[in-house]
Design a protein around this motif. Structure first.
Motif, PDB file in Angstrom:
ATOM      1  N   GLU A 150       0.864  -1.323  -0.133  1.00 28.70           N
ATOM      2  CA  GLU A 150      -0.039  -0.155   0.184  1.00 28.70           C
ATOM      3  C   GLU A 150       0.506   1.509   0.403  1.00 28.70           C
ATOM      4  N   LEU A 151       2.261   0.945   0.164  1.00 26.44           N
ATOM      5  CA  LEU A 151       2.852   2.495  -0.154  1.00 26.44           C
ATOM      6  C   LEU A 151       2.632   3.115  -1.135  1.00 26.44           C
ATOM      7  N   ASP A 152       2.835   4.121  -0.883  1.00 24.01           N
ATOM      8  CA  ASP A 152       2.743   5.229  -2.456  1.00 24.01           C
ATOM      9  C   ASP A 152       4.507   5.925  -2.792  1.00 24.01           C
ATOM     10  N   TYR A 153       5.251   5.034  -2.381  1.00 23.16           N
ATOM     11  CA  TYR A 153       6.141   5.448  -3.141  1.00 23.16           C
ATOM     12  C   TYR A 153       7.442   4.342  -2.976  1.00 23.16           C
ATOM     13  N   ASN A 154       8.175   3.956  -3.844  1.00 22.13           N
ATOM     14  CA  ASN A 154       9.628   3.047  -3.507  1.00 22.13           C
ATOM     15  C   ASN A 154      10.681   3.368  -3.019  1.00 22.13           C
ATOM     16  N   LEU A 155      11.376   2.115  -2.017  1.00 27.67           N
ATOM     17  CA  LEU A 155      12.932   2.279  -1.422  1.00 27.67           C
ATOM     18  C   LEU A 155      13.875   3.310  -2.622  1.00 27.67           C
ATOM     19  N   HIS A 156      13.520   2.251  -3.577  1.00 24.05           N
ATOM     20  CA  HIS A 156      14.864   2.325  -4.284  1.00 24.05           C
ATOM     21  C   HIS A 156      14.484   4.329  -5.169  1.00 24.05           C
ATOM     22  N   ASP A 157      13.857   4.505  -5.200  1.00 23.47           N
ATOM     23  CA  ASP A 157      13.155   5.913  -5.492  1.00 23.47           C
ATOM     24  C   ASP A 157      14.094   7.271  -4.274  1.00 23.47           C
ATOM     25  N   TYR A 158      14.681   6.628  -3.000  1.00 24.28           N
ATOM     26  CA  TYR A 158      15.237   7.143  -1.991  1.00 24.28           C
ATOM     27  C   TYR A 158      16.657   6.925  -1.641  1.00 24.28           C
ATOM     28  N   THR A 177      22.058   6.138   7.005  1.00 28.70           N
ATOM     29  CA  THR A 177      20.687   7.054   7.802  1.00 28.70           C
ATOM     30  C   THR A 177      20.340   7.996   6.699  1.00 28.70           C
ATOM     31  N   PHE A 178      19.539   7.659   6.174  1.00 26.75           N
ATOM     32  CA  PHE A 178      18.265   8.708   4.354  1.00 26.75           C
ATOM     33  C   PHE A 178      17.129   8.999   4.783  1.00 26.75           C
ATOM     34  N   GLN A 179      16.777   9.430   4.335  1.00 27.50           N
ATOM     35  CA  GLN A 179      15.287  10.651   4.278  1.00 27.50           C
ATOM     36  C   GLN A 179      14.584   9.136   3.516  1.00 27.50           C
ATOM     37  N   VAL A 180      13.448   8.803   3.439  1.00 28.18           N
ATOM     38  CA  VAL A 180      12.656   7.935   2.784  1.00 28.18           C
ATOM     39  C   VAL A 180      10.662   9.110   2.901  1.00 28.18           C
ATOM     40  N   SER A 181      10.588   9.403   2.090  1.00 28.08           N
ATOM     41  CA  SER A 181       9.067   9.696   2.360  1.00 28.08           C
ATOM     42  C   SER A 181       9.232  10.977   3.192  1.00 28.08           C
ATOM     43  N   ASP A 182       8.550  11.081   4.425  1.00 29.36           N
ATOM     44  CA  ASP A 182       8.809  12.145   5.677  1.00 29.36           C
ATOM     45  C   ASP A 182       9.521  11.297   6.598  1.00 29.36           C
ATOM     46  N   HIS A 183       9.817  10.108   6.670  1.00 30.58           N
ATOM     47  CA  HIS A 183      10.726   9.543   7.219  1.00 30.58           C
ATOM     48  C   HIS A 183      12.474   9.569   7.077  1.00 30.58           C
ATOM     49  N   GLN A 184      12.842   9.608   8.799  1.00 29.63           N
ATOM     50  CA  GLN A 184      14.045   8.951   8.627  1.00 29.63           C
ATOM     51  C   GLN A 184      14.216   7.609   8.812  1.00 29.63           C
ATOM     52  N   VAL A 185      15.474   7.001   8.090  1.00 26.89           N
ATOM     53  CA  VAL A 185      15.468   5.663   7.993  1.00 26.89           C
ATOM     54  C   VAL A 185      17.267   5.445   8.402  1.00 26.89           C
ATOM     55  N   THR A 186      17.538   4.719  10.010  1.00 24.36           N
ATOM     56  CA  THR A 186      18.646   4.390   9.793  1.00 24.36           C
ATOM     57  C   THR A 186      18.948   3.387  10.237  1.00 24.36           C
ATOM     58  N   GLN A 244      25.135  -2.259  10.706  1.00 23.15           N
ATOM     59  CA  GLN A 244      25.569  -4.025  10.413  1.00 23.15           C
ATOM     60  C   GLN A 244      24.971  -4.972  10.911  1.00 23.15           C
ATOM     61  N   ASP A 245      24.267  -4.831  12.165  1.00 20.40           N
ATOM     62  CA  ASP A 245      23.406  -5.874  12.510  1.00 20.40           C
ATOM     63  C   ASP A 245      22.232  -5.352  12.415  1.00 20.40           C
ATOM     64  N   GLY A 246      21.917  -5.379  11.619  1.00 21.90           N
ATOM     65  CA  GLY A 246      20.334  -5.260  11.069  1.00 21.90           C
ATOM     66  C   GLY A 246      19.198  -4.465  11.525  1.00 21.90           C
ATOM     67  N   GLY A 247      19.653  -3.411  12.510  1.00 23.14           N
ATOM     68  CA  GLY A 247      19.532  -2.444  13.328  1.00 23.14           C
ATOM     69  C   GLY A 247      18.446  -2.030  13.042  1.00 23.14           C
ATOM     70  N   ILE A 248      17.442  -1.738  12.350  1.00 21.31           N
ATOM     71  CA  ILE A 248      16.632  -0.371  11.505  1.00 21.31           C
ATOM     72  C   ILE A 248      15.625   0.736  12.508  1.00 21.31           C
ATOM     73  N   ILE A 249      15.614   1.542  12.419  1.00 17.56           N
ATOM     74  CA  ILE A 249      15.524   2.492  13.114  1.00 17.56           C
ATOM     75  C   ILE A 249      14.451   4.073  12.650  1.00 17.56           C
ATOM     76  N   ILE A 250      13.275   3.787  12.307  1.00 15.26           N
ATOM     77  CA  ILE A 250      12.516   4.810  11.232  1.00 15.26           C
ATOM     78  C   ILE A 250      12.073   6.265  12.567  1.00 15.26           C
ATOM     79  N   ASP A 251      12.228   7.215  12.168  1.00 14.01           N
ATOM     80  CA  ASP A 251      11.952   8.070  13.443  1.00 14.01           C
ATOM     81  C   ASP A 251      12.029   8.140  14.230  1.00 14.01           C
TER      82      ASP A 251
END
Length: 78
Positions: free
Chosen positions: A26-34, A54-63, A66-73
């Motif tokens: 349902e996401l209205d964007y693609n990760l590869h666009d960011y 760390t990078f921006q995806v749509s209106d989110h900050q994603v970090t 190496q351990d597979g950790g994902i932090i969003i906002d």
């Protein structure tokens, strides 16, 4: 830790969808666009060292790290 790039990219997409309260389809964007998927692949293939990106995806900050950790906002996703 070596990460499977397809699985890891899928996890990032699932976490972004969760942050938006949506299903991944349902996401209205693609990760590869960011971010270039090759960057995630190359980072995931690293068997040694410490990294974090760390990078921006749509209106989110994603970090991710190496351990597979994902932090969003600021919220950690497992």
């Amino acid at each position: 830790m070596k990460l499977d790039s397809v699985e890891f990219t899928t996890r990032v997409i699932e976490c972004l969808a969760d942050a938006d309260g949506l299903e991944p389809t349902e996401l209205d964007y693609n990760l590869h666009d960011y971010i270039d998927p090759d960057v995630l692949r190359k980072l995931g293939e690293m068997e040694r060292g410490t990294w974090e990106i760390t990078f921006q995806v749509s209106d989110h900050q994603v970090t991710i790290n190496q351990d597979g950790g994902i932090i969003i906002d600021g919220a950690k996703y497992n």
